[in-house]
Write a protein that holds these residues in place. Sequence first.
Motif, short mmCIF file in Angstrom:
data_model
loop_
_atom_site.label_atom_id
_atom_site.label_comp_id
_atom_site.label_asym_id
_atom_site.label_seq_id
_atom_site.Cartn_x
_atom_site.Cartn_y
_atom_site.Cartn_z
N LEU A 27 -18.70 8.12 -11.50
CA LEU A 27 -18.32 6.84 -12.09
C LEU A 27 -18.57 5.73 -11.08
CD1 LEU A 27 -14.92 7.80 -13.78
CD2 LEU A 27 -17.16 7.66 -14.86
N ALA A 28 -19.01 4.58 -11.58
CA ALA A 28 -19.29 3.43 -10.71
C ALA A 28 -18.45 2.24 -11.16
CB ALA A 28 -20.78 3.07 -10.77
N GLY A 29 -18.02 1.45 -10.20
CA GLY A 29 -17.22 0.26 -10.50
C GLY A 29 -17.71 -0.95 -9.74
N ASP A 30 -17.51 -2.12 -10.35
CA ASP A 30 -17.87 -3.37 -9.68
C ASP A 30 -17.32 -4.53 -10.49
OD1 ASP A 30 -18.87 -5.00 -7.75
OD2 ASP A 30 -20.97 -4.84 -8.34
N GLY A 31 -17.17 -5.67 -9.83
CA GLY A 31 -16.67 -6.86 -10.49
C GLY A 31 -17.77 -7.86 -10.77
N ASN A 32 -17.51 -8.72 -11.75
CA ASN A 32 -18.46 -9.77 -12.11
C ASN A 32 -17.70 -11.09 -12.18
OD1 ASN A 32 -19.84 -11.65 -14.06
ND2 ASN A 32 -21.39 -10.05 -13.99
N PHE A 33 -18.12 -12.05 -11.36
CA PHE A 33 -17.41 -13.33 -11.30
C PHE A 33 -18.13 -14.43 -12.07
CE2 PHE A 33 -15.39 -10.99 -7.99
CZ PHE A 33 -14.08 -11.47 -7.97
N HIS A 34 -19.11 -14.05 -12.90
CA HIS A 34 -19.72 -15.01 -13.81
C HIS A 34 -18.96 -15.06 -15.13
CE1 HIS A 34 -23.18 -15.77 -11.25
NE2 HIS A 34 -23.30 -14.46 -11.07
N ILE A 117 -15.56 -0.15 -14.95
CA ILE A 117 -16.00 1.17 -14.50
C ILE A 117 -16.89 1.74 -15.59
CG2 ILE A 117 -15.22 3.56 -14.30
CD1 ILE A 117 -13.10 2.78 -12.47
N VAL A 118 -18.06 2.26 -15.18
CA VAL A 118 -19.00 2.85 -16.13
C VAL A 118 -19.36 4.25 -15.65
CG1 VAL A 118 -19.94 0.59 -16.72
CG2 VAL A 118 -21.07 1.98 -14.97
N CYS A 119 -19.82 5.08 -16.57
CA CYS A 119 -20.30 6.41 -16.19
C CYS A 119 -21.74 6.30 -15.72
CB CYS A 119 -20.17 7.38 -17.37
SG CYS A 119 -21.36 7.08 -18.70
N ARG A 120 -22.34 7.40 -15.36
CA ARG A 120 -23.69 7.33 -14.82
C ARG A 120 -24.74 7.07 -15.89
NH1 ARG A 120 -26.89 11.20 -12.66
NH2 ARG A 120 -27.73 12.61 -14.23
N HIS A 121 -24.31 7.04 -17.16
CA HIS A 121 -25.22 6.67 -18.24
C HIS A 121 -25.06 5.20 -18.63
CE1 HIS A 121 -24.21 11.02 -18.64
NE2 HIS A 121 -25.52 11.11 -18.73
N ASP A 122 -24.31 4.45 -17.83
CA ASP A 122 -24.05 3.01 -18.02
C ASP A 122 -23.11 2.74 -19.18
OD1 ASP A 122 -25.94 2.92 -16.03
OD2 ASP A 122 -27.51 2.01 -17.26
N LEU A 151 -8.18 12.67 -17.42
CA LEU A 151 -8.97 13.87 -17.14
C LEU A 151 -8.06 15.08 -16.92
CD1 LEU A 151 -11.63 12.38 -14.68
CD2 LEU A 151 -12.06 13.25 -16.99
N PRO A 152 -8.61 16.28 -17.05
CA PRO A 152 -7.83 17.48 -16.73
C PRO A 152 -7.38 17.47 -15.27
CG PRO A 152 -9.79 18.06 -17.98
CD PRO A 152 -9.92 16.62 -17.64
N SER A 153 -6.34 18.19 -14.97
CA SER A 153 -5.76 18.18 -13.63
C SER A 153 -6.66 18.81 -12.58
CB SER A 153 -4.41 18.90 -13.64
OG SER A 153 -4.57 20.25 -14.07
N THR A 154 -7.72 19.49 -13.02
CA THR A 154 -8.64 20.12 -12.07
C THR A 154 -9.96 19.35 -11.94
OG1 THR A 154 -9.50 21.56 -13.83
CG2 THR A 154 -7.69 22.41 -12.46
N ALA A 155 -10.13 18.28 -12.69
CA ALA A 155 -11.40 17.55 -12.70
C ALA A 155 -11.63 16.85 -11.37
CB ALA A 155 -11.40 16.52 -13.83
N THR A 156 -12.88 16.86 -10.92
CA THR A 156 -13.28 16.18 -9.68
C THR A 156 -14.25 15.06 -10.03
OG1 THR A 156 -15.05 17.80 -9.35
CG2 THR A 156 -12.95 18.21 -8.24
N VAL A 157 -14.09 13.92 -9.36
CA VAL A 157 -14.88 12.73 -9.68
C VAL A 157 -15.39 12.10 -8.39
CG1 VAL A 157 -14.92 10.50 -10.86
CG2 VAL A 157 -13.41 12.32 -11.68
N VAL A 158 -16.64 11.66 -8.41
CA VAL A 158 -17.20 10.88 -7.31
C VAL A 158 -17.31 9.44 -7.79
CG1 VAL A 158 -19.15 10.53 -5.77
CG2 VAL A 158 -18.49 12.85 -6.42
N PHE A 159 -16.66 8.53 -7.08
CA PHE A 159 -16.70 7.11 -7.42
C PHE A 159 -17.70 6.39 -6.52
CE2 PHE A 159 -12.47 8.44 -8.80
CZ PHE A 159 -12.43 7.92 -10.09
#
Length: 515
Positions: A27-34, A117-122, A151-159
Motif C-alpha cells: 500500500l502507498a500513501g501520500d498527501g495532495n495540497f492542491h 492510501i492506494v493499493c499497488r493497482h492504484d 485485515l486478518p490478524s496474521t496479514a503482513t503489509v509493506v507501506f
Amino acid sequence: ILRDRCPACFGLEEWGRPLNEGGDTHLAGDGNFHQRHQRTAGNCPAFYTPRYFLPKSTVDAMGDRIAAARKRSPRVDYVPSVPEAVADSCEKTFEAADENSEKSSRAKFDDNGVFAIVCRHDIPIAMANIDTAGEQQKYMVSLIEYVMELLPSTATVVFLYDIGCVVDRSLRKFHILPESMTARMAWNISVLHPFGHEWPCQILKNPRMQVGMGLTDGEGTERFWSRCRKLIPITRHSSRNKRIYLLDGRADTIQRSIFMSLGTWIRNRVSNASDQASNAASEIAQTGLDQVFLQRQWDQQRQAQAPLTTSKSAYAQMVHEAEALYASLNVSQAFPELQGATFEYVHTLLAARELKINIRQRAIGRFFEVSKLDQAVGGKGAALGTKLHQKTLGSIQKRGPALARAISRFNGLCDDLERLAQPEWNIPVPQKLSVKVDELKDDPNLYEDVCVSRTPAATRPPPWLINSDVRQGIRANVRLRRCREEQTRLYRECDNLIKWYHRRRRVLEATLASP
C-alpha cells in the motif's frame, strides 16, 4: 470492504507471507495540497456519509495519541531500522517531513488538502482530509490503523511513503500503534523519492533493492491525484461537506473503473515484467559474469554500505568493549608496520584512515545517486519532471559541501603525515584526494585504504567497488530478480481475482436458486 475494493490485493485465503519476502500486500500513501478548500466558501448541513474518508475525530484522536506518545520515554526495546543521524538527514531533506510547514495560507483556506492510501493497482483504499498546516504523521498513521484493523490478524503489509523512514522510526520508537500491528508492517520509500534520501537509507528502504517488492513503485497516489485533478477548481469553491462528497464520489468512480480493468492491468504488467527480465538477462550475459557471483557481490556491497543499527543495550556493550580494547591496545603488536613510529604520527594515520573510509562511503553514495539521476534524464530509467529533477539534484548538491570539507580535512592530515614521517619507518604516506567531488569517481586513490594493515601488500578493493562490468551486472541482476518477483506476485493476484469471481458467482447462483 477491502476485498470488494481490490480482490487482487485482498482476495487471499491464506495470510502471513513474511515481510522479508514482500509481505501479503503493498500500500502507498501520500498527501495532495492542491485539493484545498477556500474558507469563504463556507459549509452546508451534513447530508452524506463518506465511504472512503475517515472521520475528523478519528484523525484528530490519532494526532493526540502521537503527541502523547512523543512526550513519554521511547520503547526500551527500540532498534532503529535506519540510524538516527541518517533518518534526521532524510527528515530535513523532505518538506513532507516538516509537520509545521505551511503549504497554504490558513487565513484563506480552512482545508489544506487530502491524504490517501492506494493499493499497488492504484485503487483508493481510504482517505483523510488535511486540515493542518503541514503533512502531519497522524494522517498516514490513522489510515494505517484503519486498514490493519480490517485485515486478518496474521496479514503482513509493506507501506510505501516518500518519508517512510521517518514514519517507521516514529512507530518503532514510540508506543503509537500496538506491537501486534507494527510487527506485521514494513516501510519502503516510493521509487521517485529514494534519491533524495541518504544512500544508507536507500539501501534499506528503496523498493528496487528489497527482496520481494517486485516492481511495485509506490507512486499510485500520484496517479490517483492525477485522476482527481479536474475537481480542484470545483471543490475549492464548494461547501466543505460538498467537497468531501465530490471527492468521495470521485474515488468510488476511480475504484470501479480500475476494478473492471484489473485483468487487463495484470496482463500488461506480466508482459512488461517479461520484457524487462529479458533485457536484464541480456545485460548480464554481456558482462560474462555469473548470477551467483553477482548476487554475492551485491550482498557484500549491502553489507559494506548498509549502516549499523543496534539497540541501546548493545550499543552500551560495544562502548564498554571499545574502552577495554583501547585500554589494552598495543599498536606495535596490532600493526607491525607502525612499530617505532611516534604517537602523534600513529594517531594522525589512524584518524586519516577512518576519515577516508567515511569519505569513500559518502562519495560512492553520491556516485550512485547522480548515475541514476542521469539515467532517468536520458530516458533509461523512470522519467523525471523538470521540477522533480531540480529538487532531486538540489538535494544531492546540498550534501556536496560537507563532503568537500571532509576531503579538505583528509588532505590536511596527509600534509601532517608528510611532515611527521621519517624515512626509516618505511610507512607509506596516503595520497591526497581531489577536492573536486565530480573527479573522485575516476580517482583510484579513493578506493585504497590508508595502509595500516599487518601485511605490506595493500588490500585489493572488492570487484563491486572498482569493476564497471560487475557494477553493471549487479544492477541488471537486481532488476532481474525484481522482475521475477513481480511475475510471481502477478500470478498470485490473478489467482486471487479468479477465486473472488468464483465466490461471487456461487453467491449469485445461491441467491437466484432461493425462493
